[in-house]
Design a protein around this motif. Structure first.
Motif, PDB file in Angstrom:
ATOM      1  N   UNK A 677       0.829  -1.211   0.000  1.00  0.00           N
ATOM      2  CA  UNK A 677       0.000   0.000   0.000  1.00  0.00           C
ATOM      3  C   UNK A 677       0.864   1.261   0.000  1.00  0.00           C
ATOM      4  N   UNK A 678       1.943   1.193  -0.782  1.00  0.00           N
ATOM      5  CA  UNK A 678       2.802   2.353  -0.965  1.00  0.00           C
ATOM      6  C   UNK A 678       3.816   2.586   0.132  1.00  0.00           C
ATOM      7  N   UNK A 722      -4.469  -5.587   0.013  1.00  0.00           N
ATOM      8  CA  UNK A 722      -3.778  -4.359  -0.335  1.00  0.00           C
ATOM      9  C   UNK A 722      -2.994  -4.482  -1.623  1.00  0.00           C
ATOM     10  N   UNK A 723      -2.276  -3.427  -1.933  1.00  0.00           N
ATOM     11  CA  UNK A 723      -1.444  -3.383  -3.138  1.00  0.00           C
ATOM     12  C   UNK A 723      -0.003  -3.658  -2.753  1.00  0.00           C
ATOM     13  N   UNK A 724       0.558  -4.680  -3.359  1.00  0.00           N
ATOM     14  CA  UNK A 724       1.912  -5.119  -3.040  1.00  0.00           C
ATOM     15  C   UNK A 724       2.838  -4.809  -4.214  1.00  0.00           C
ATOM     16  N   UNK A 725       3.993  -4.215  -3.892  1.00  0.00           N
ATOM     17  CA  UNK A 725       4.964  -3.857  -4.916  1.00  0.00           C
ATOM     18  C   UNK A 725       6.146  -4.807  -4.911  1.00  0.00           C
ATOM     19  N   UNK A 726       6.549  -5.251  -6.096  1.00  0.00           N
ATOM     20  CA  UNK A 726       7.676  -6.161  -6.248  1.00  0.00           C
ATOM     21  C   UNK A 726       8.663  -5.567  -7.243  1.00  0.00           C
ATOM     22  N   UNK A 727       9.941  -5.936  -7.066  1.00  0.00           N
ATOM     23  CA  UNK A 727      10.964  -5.432  -7.982  1.00  0.00           C
ATOM     24  C   UNK A 727      12.093  -6.445  -8.109  1.00  0.00           C
ATOM     25  N   UNK A 735      17.541  -1.683  -7.236  1.00  0.00           N
ATOM     26  CA  UNK A 735      16.264  -2.298  -7.584  1.00  0.00           C
ATOM     27  C   UNK A 735      15.706  -1.720  -8.878  1.00  0.00           C
ATOM     28  N   UNK A 736      15.027  -2.576  -9.634  1.00  0.00           N
ATOM     29  CA  UNK A 736      14.390  -2.135 -10.861  1.00  0.00           C
ATOM     30  C   UNK A 736      13.029  -1.524 -10.607  1.00  0.00           C
ATOM     31  N   UNK A 737      12.272  -1.368 -11.692  1.00  0.00           N
ATOM     32  CA  UNK A 737      10.950  -0.760 -11.605  1.00  0.00           C
ATOM     33  C   UNK A 737      10.016  -1.637 -10.772  1.00  0.00           C
ATOM     34  N   UNK A 738       9.140  -0.990 -10.014  1.00  0.00           N
ATOM     35  CA  UNK A 738       8.188  -1.699  -9.168  1.00  0.00           C
ATOM     36  C   UNK A 738       6.978  -2.156  -9.985  1.00  0.00           C
ATOM     37  N   UNK A 739       6.609  -3.411  -9.789  1.00  0.00           N
ATOM     38  CA  UNK A 739       5.396  -3.976 -10.389  1.00  0.00           C
ATOM     39  C   UNK A 739       4.417  -4.228  -9.252  1.00  0.00           C
TER      40      UNK A 739
END
Length: 750
Positions: A677-678, A722-727, A735-739
């Motif tokens: 969640x950011x 929630x919203x989960x970010x992976x990289x 780290x690369x771009x977050x998906x």
């Protein structure tokens, strides 16, 4: 009994002890070979039935044969002679011949069969240290190394190997950092689980140790670790849990330290609640040597008193039997203690495949495993202007320091291993106490200096010990290149007080680099060190304690005979000010505690792990905004790679990796959870080693252990909606771009 591929288990992060897989999760993909498998939890349950049948045949007096043992070594003046059938080593527990129960012959590990000062008159293959194995990020290799060590243990007559070090590196100054795998629970659990499975493929028992939260050596018998259940479950305990799920060790060894006022080997919380109830572990809990505070430890979950002569008294003999005779509930507990030992022996095959000293050992094949392990663990930290591999036109090379004319450094304590001929060189730390001979700086045979000379027969290769920086610097100015060996010795029982290289080595390196900028530093360390001279040297290689083939592995890396692919399994901080605790608790107040010292209950020492909680190493840096000297997962190569095109559904991920350089090499795909969640929340959730030819591209798939996305809710695990970010990460900081992925809430129990 039924077995399955150890590597499938290692990557199936959803396999839970005593439970099925979490619905909706996928197993990871791996390029690993299919070797002999690991025990399953079902195997352990079946073995329990057999064990209970044997216990039912025991006479009352026989019920304390398996519940305590001795240390058959002459460690004290007037030590009693070893029992019949004992081998000079860590431990011995008498069996019951009429019931087909063999003697338990126990040897220290985990990097090979412990040398015990040469008292047996033999030797063993000395593997690289645990942290070097962690740097390989290689489950296959972990299994093979364990299988090899287990073969030697069996051939020497041992049926219990005290291996499986799974404590997380909460503080790089811990004197036993070199024995452990990593600061990360996923990496630690998967590597140590595969290693245990390899050991036990020989029909012997491997332990997993030291359960749990055993994060420092100075004052280890006194320190009371403070930590919440939630933080422990999401960090150190998770590493053990994964390791147990994968390897199904026959035994768990508990620790010296306290956890929230309870001694590790008498902890109702750790042994009864977490291990035996929540995880449904079926094997037995053995104590560390001299770690049993009293009979009450049996009621709190301890099944076996090891090396009982090092405790204040033998508690698990007639004292235990008499207490059991007086109380049916305690007799049931005594029966359970015996059944648990027998479960571990039956499941691993010890009961059906007795060991016998004098078995054949393929020393050449085992040396090859040691060499490949040392190579895989070497980490290239710096390589300015591609100075490495060493230029063929270098006509003169100066080698300095590190006793590189004798051998390679190894870690001290019970895990000390030596090959044929014993140590090349020993330097004592102290000259008093029963274990002074074990507290010595020791070197494996095989001198890096000679390995370098062998590869440059036409060059001038000179050596200086580095005792005087001015002498070394003056000669360095006259040479084409300089290779400095710099050592940080670590040992069981003693923490290091800071991360500087001891005995003036930092000043020596700085002086040499000023005289000759074409200086390469080879580090032989047990963990992280500071590098105040980093900007002034051309290259840095971290070799750890590389084992008996370390000289060949180091020289091979320097001359490009293989392409380094190791990655850091721990964070190298810039200063100790970046750590949760700037000072090691008890370092000033407590003298180093010798092995076997009796605990003085009046001595008090606390370490508050709630400061960092589950945010260890790279997680702590992410939370606090620190930038490491070298981050977790960092490592260079003699070629270049590009990773991208990350796709994930929150349970698994795939990505592409391309070799963009001119040389074949191996890289490490790393997938991190980076946010929820950011809000920042960093976790390594998947990793895979990938070997590529120049220009080659491969697509890699990994599965996530859902516990790394979850939080401990007090009774189980919850993944909040929630919203989960992976990289993708080159390491924990690059780290690369977050998906992002939207996940629904889920909860489950262990």
């Amino acid at each position: 009994m039924a077995r399955r591929d150890v590597l499938s288990i290692a990557l199936a992060g959803t396999v839970l002890i005593g439970a099925g897989s979490l619905p909706g999760t996928a197993h990871a993909q791996t390029s690993a070979s299919s070797q002999a498998g690991a025990l399953t939890h079902e195997d352990m349950l079946a073995a329990r039935q057999r064990a209970e049948a044997i216990v039912a045949q025991m006479e009352p007096q026989e019920k304390t044969h398996l519940t305590w043992g001795v240390m058959p070594l002459p460690i004290r003046p007037n030590s009693p002679p070893p029992p019949e059938g004992a081998i000079p080593a860590a431990g011995f527990v008498p069996g019951i011949a009429r019931l087909g129960i063999p003697n338990l012959t126990e040897t220290d590990g985990p990097a090979g069969i412990s040398y015990v000062q040469g008292l047996r008159g033999d030797f063993a293959t000395a593997m690289p240290s645990g942290i070097a194995l962690g740097a390989s990020f290689d489950r296959d290799l972990a299994y093979e190394q364990g299988r090899t060590i287990g073969q030697e243990a069996r051939a020497k007559g041992f049926n219990v190997l005290l291996a499986g070090g799974a404590n997380l590196a909460r503080d790089p100054r811990n004197g036993r950092t070199f024995e452990y795998i990593a600061e990360d629970p996923l990496l630690t659990g998967q590597v140590i689980g595969a290693n245990i499975a390899g050991v036990q493929s020989n029909h012997i028992v491997s332990t997993i140790k030291h359960f749990a939260l055993n994060g420092q050596e100075t004052g280890r018998r006194f320190v009371d670790v403070k930590i919440s259940d939630k933080a422990a479950r999401e960090s150190d305990l998770l590493a053990f849990q994964i390791g147990i799920e994968i390897g199904q060790p026959g035994s768990v060894m508990c620790a010296y330290n306290k956890v929230n006022t309870e001694r590790g080997c008498a902890s109702e919380y750790l042994l009864n609640k977490v291990l035996k109830t929540d995880w449904n572990y079926q094997g037995w809990v053995m104590s560390d040597w001299g770690a049993v505070p009293g009979l009450y430890a049996a009621w709190n979950g301890l099944d076996q008193q090891s090396g009982a002569g090092l405790d204040p008294d033998v508690f698990f003999d007639d004292t235990l039997l008499n207490a059991a005779k007086a109380d049916p509930a305690r007799m049931d507990r005594l029966d359970d203690m015996n059944a648990r030992v027998l479960t571990g022996l039956a499941a691993t095959g010890v009961l059906d495949h007795p060991v016998k000293p004098g078995g054949a050992i393929d020393w050449k094949a085992h040396a090859d495993v040691a060499l490949r392990s040392a190579q895989a663990g070497i980490v290239l930290l710096k390589n300015a202007d591609d100075i490495l591999p060493l230029a063929s036109d270098a006509k003169s090379i100066l080698v300095v320091g590190g006793n590189a004319d004798f051998g390679v450094l190894s870690g001290g304590g019970s895990s000390q291993v030596h090959g044929e001929g014993g140590p090349a060189f020993m330097r004592p730390l102290m000259n008093s106490g029963a274990f002074a001979s074990m507290t010595t700086e020791q070197y494996q045979r095989g001198a890096p200096l000679e390995a370098i000379r062998k590869r440059k027969p036409g060059a001038v290769v000179r050596y200086r010990p580095g005792r005087y920086a001015s002498d070394a610097a003056a000669l360095a100015a006259q040479m084409d290149m300089v290779i400095v060996f710099a050592n940080q010795w670590m040992a069981e029982g003693i923490d290091v007080s800071d991360l500087g290289l001891p005995e003036g080595q930092d000043a020596m390196i700085a002086a040499i680099a000023k005289a000759n900028p074409r200086t390469v530093v080879v580090l032989q360390t047990g963990g992280a060190v500071n590098m105040p001279w980093l900007d002034d040297v051309a290259a840095v290689i971290e070799a750890w304690y590389p084992g008996q083939e370390g000289d060949e592995a180091i020289a091979g890396a320097l001359f490009g005979e293989f392409n380094p692919s190791g990655r850091l399994p721990i964070t190298f901080p810039r200063t100790t000010a970046q750590l949760p605790r700037e000072d090691v608790p008890g370092m000033i107040e407590f003298d180093p505690i010798a092995f076997g010292s009796t605990v003085d209950p009046s001595l008090k020492l606390e370490t508050d792990y709630n400061i960092e909680g589950a945010e260890i190493g790279y997680r702590w840096n992410a939370k606090e905004g620190h930038k490491a000297l070298f981050p977790f997962g960092y490592g260079l190569s003699y070629t270049t790679f590009r990773s991208g095109d990350l796709k994930t559904d929150g349970t698994s991920a795939s990505f592409a990796v391309t070799n963009t350089g001119a040389r074949a090499g191996r890289t490490l795909g790393q997938v991190y959870l980076v946010s929820r969640d950011g809000k920042p929340r960093q976790r390594l959730v998947g990793f895979e080693r990938v070997t590529l030819r120049p220009g080659e591209t491969k697509r890699v798939q990994v599965s996530f252990d859902p516990r790394l996305l979850a939080e401990w809710n007090g009774a189980g695990w919850t993944i909040p909606a929630g919203t989960y970010g992976f990289a993708l990460g080159e390491n924990a900081e690059d780290l690369g771009a977050t998906v992002t992925v939207r996940l629904k809430a889920r909860s489950w129990k262990d």
